[in-house]
Design an enzyme around this catalytic site. Structure first.
Site, PDB file in Angstrom:
ATOM      1  N   ASP A 144     -24.314 -11.167  -7.127  1.00 33.89           N
ATOM      2  CA  ASP A 144     -25.666 -10.618  -7.263  1.00 33.89           C
ATOM      3  C   ASP A 144     -26.054  -9.715  -6.096  1.00 33.89           C
ATOM      4  OD1 ASP A 144     -28.605 -10.868  -8.461  1.00 33.89           O
ATOM      5  OD2 ASP A 144     -28.722 -11.173  -6.295  1.00 33.89           O
ATOM      6  N   SER A 172     -30.228  -9.131 -10.090  1.00 38.51           N
ATOM      7  CA  SER A 172     -29.098  -8.515 -10.796  1.00 38.51           C
ATOM      8  C   SER A 172     -28.471  -9.499 -11.781  1.00 38.51           C
ATOM      9  CB  SER A 172     -28.053  -8.023  -9.791  1.00 38.51           C
ATOM     10  OG  SER A 172     -28.561  -6.951  -9.028  1.00 38.51           O
ATOM     11  N   ASP A 173     -28.272 -10.732 -11.350  1.00 38.76           N
ATOM     12  CA  ASP A 173     -27.743 -11.755 -12.252  1.00 38.76           C
ATOM     13  C   ASP A 173     -28.709 -12.026 -13.400  1.00 38.76           C
ATOM     14  OD1 ASP A 173     -25.176 -12.532 -11.461  1.00 38.76           O
ATOM     15  OD2 ASP A 173     -25.934 -13.797  -9.862  1.00 38.76           O
ATOM     16  N   LEU A 174     -29.986 -12.168 -13.086  1.00 39.25           N
ATOM     17  CA  LEU A 174     -30.965 -12.516 -14.109  1.00 39.25           C
ATOM     18  C   LEU A 174     -31.142 -11.392 -15.121  1.00 39.25           C
ATOM     19  CD1 LEU A 174     -33.625 -14.283 -11.848  1.00 39.25           C
ATOM     20  CD2 LEU A 174     -31.853 -15.346 -13.250  1.00 39.25           C
ATOM     21  N   ALA A 177     -28.206 -11.346 -17.428  1.00 42.64           N
ATOM     22  CA  ALA A 177     -28.336 -12.411 -18.419  1.00 42.64           C
ATOM     23  C   ALA A 177     -29.241 -11.987 -19.566  1.00 42.64           C
ATOM     24  CB  ALA A 177     -28.879 -13.677 -17.754  1.00 42.64           C
TER      25      ALA A 177
END
Length: 403
Positions: A144, A172-174, A177
């Protein structure tokens, strides 16, 4: 009458993901009724060990936060028997999602192009990577914080003249997703007419770059590189955090009418007729003076009271709350954004469906908690399951009914 099964009831998802982007995606799908079989390595998802804090039974808060509504089985995919079990599980699946480094599934002989698509033409194969399946960075691991700094997000976050700053949440990860969830749903919808599955690919870098609005749009038009502006906005004024007598308030006067209401409520209606502040362009050109003027008017105010008055007038404003205040806020509670179920406490389901609402159906699983049930449902018998555990294809060996 509300349907307790959820919008995605009947959708079966084999989840090979770990860490954050993949698990957050599958938790959202599980919240809305999809059946999620979480396949972990024998040692488990790394985030099971990301703590403190840990619950009384040793489960990390990080893992708990993104792994409800799933069943867990630990499987050794490096072993041929492990791969065979996975392929068996896919015979009844609608979606396979994985977030290994690009190329890992191919090393196992499980890549989409040569294996999965041919054996399961109706399967949706969702791949999450750091940088995508092509390009010079293909195959590199994704993180991330690295996606934030390489996408430009950190370059526009921070105070004027200060260093770049990572966004406090793993954005970035969220975001990846969320894109992956959308991609899976779009592919499932398209399959209703074509009858065919497809590969949907989402990367941390692509997702992060897509969040650069309006900075990229401004750059495309002007050629001027965006700079760090603290809480200010590159296109709007006022758009700033101000100190009050008891804390901070954020005010966003996005249009001229909102600005008139703001200064009128503050007892300075004449500012709306000041040529330096009559429209957004002039306010932006004189932003420093505007900020100083408003700061002097706000320093004796009560942030919460003022925000409520401004919102009632249609002026975007809000007190700056810390996390405990947010989680105890009456509006957050009214929207059921806090879930309490026994010892489990988590964030609620943000998407509200009138007839098929999402909900917490099961708590985050212990490692391998559902292995026996999953394997029995897949057609294996007790003796086979016991052998899988003994051969370290399935783990851990403390599974109920297999030890």
């Amino acid at each position: 009458m509300k349907d307790g099964k959820g919008t995605l009831a009947g959708v079966r998802i084999v989840d090979l993901t770990r860490i954050l982007a993949g698990p957050f995606c599958t938790q959202m799908l599980g919240d809305h009724g999809a059946e999620i079989v979480k396949i972990e390595a024998l040692e488990g998802d790394e985030t099971r060990r990301w703590g403190p804090p840990f619950s009384e039974d040793g489960m990390s808060a990080y893992f708990v936060g993104v792994n409800r509504n799933k069943r867990s089985i630990a499987l050794n995919l490096a072993a041929q028997t492990g791969k065979d079990i996975l392929l068996n599980l896919l015979t009844k699946a609608d979606v396979l999602i994985e977030n290994f480094k690009s190329g890992q599934m191919k090393k196992w002989g499980l890549d989409y192009e040569t294996t999965i698509s041919k054996r399961f033409p109706g399967l949706i194969y969702s791949q999450i990577t750091g940088y995508g399946s092509n390009g010079p960075l293909s195959g590199r691991p994704g993180f991330d914080a690295i996606a934030q700094v390489m996408s430009g997000l950190a370059s526009i976050n921070g105070t004027t003249g200060g260093p770049p700053v990572r966004v406090g949440t793993p954005i970035s990860d969220l975001a990846t997703a969320l894109y992956a969830t959308n991609a899976i749903l779009m592919a499932l919808y398209e399959r209703t007419s074509s009858g065919l599955g497809q590969k949907v690919e989402v990367s941390l870098l692509d997702s992060s770059v897509s969040l650069l609005h309006p900075h990229a749009a401004n750059f495309f038009m002007t050629g001027d590189p965006p700079t760090r502006m603290g809480n200010a906005h590159p296109n709007i004024a006022p758009y700033e955090m101000f100190k009050t007598a008891d804390g901070y308030i954020f005010i966003a006067g996005g249009n001229d009418q909102q600005f008139v209401k703001l200064v009128t409520l503050l007892g300075k209606s004449e500012l709306a007729n000041d040529s330096r502040f009559t429209n957004n362009a002039s306010r932006k050109a004189n932003e420093q003076l505007l900020t100083e003027t408003l700061s002097s008017l706000l320093e004796d105010q009560d942030a919460s009271v003022l925000a409520e008055r401004l919102l009632a007038e249609g002026v975007p404003a809000g007190p700056v709350l810390d996390v405990p205040q947010v989680l105890n806020h009456q509006q957050v509670r009214a929207r059921e954004m806090i879930v309490n179920r026994g010892a489990y406490r988590g964030l609620g389901v943000p998407v509200k469906m009138s007839r098929t609402p999402g909900k917490v159906r099961s708590l985050p699983p212990r490692l391998g908690e559902h292995a026996t049930d999953i394997l029995l449902e897949a057609g294996y018998d007790d003796d086979q399951i016991k052998r899988f555990v003994e051969e370290k294809v399935v783990g851990p060996s403390t599974l109920s009914g297999t030890s």
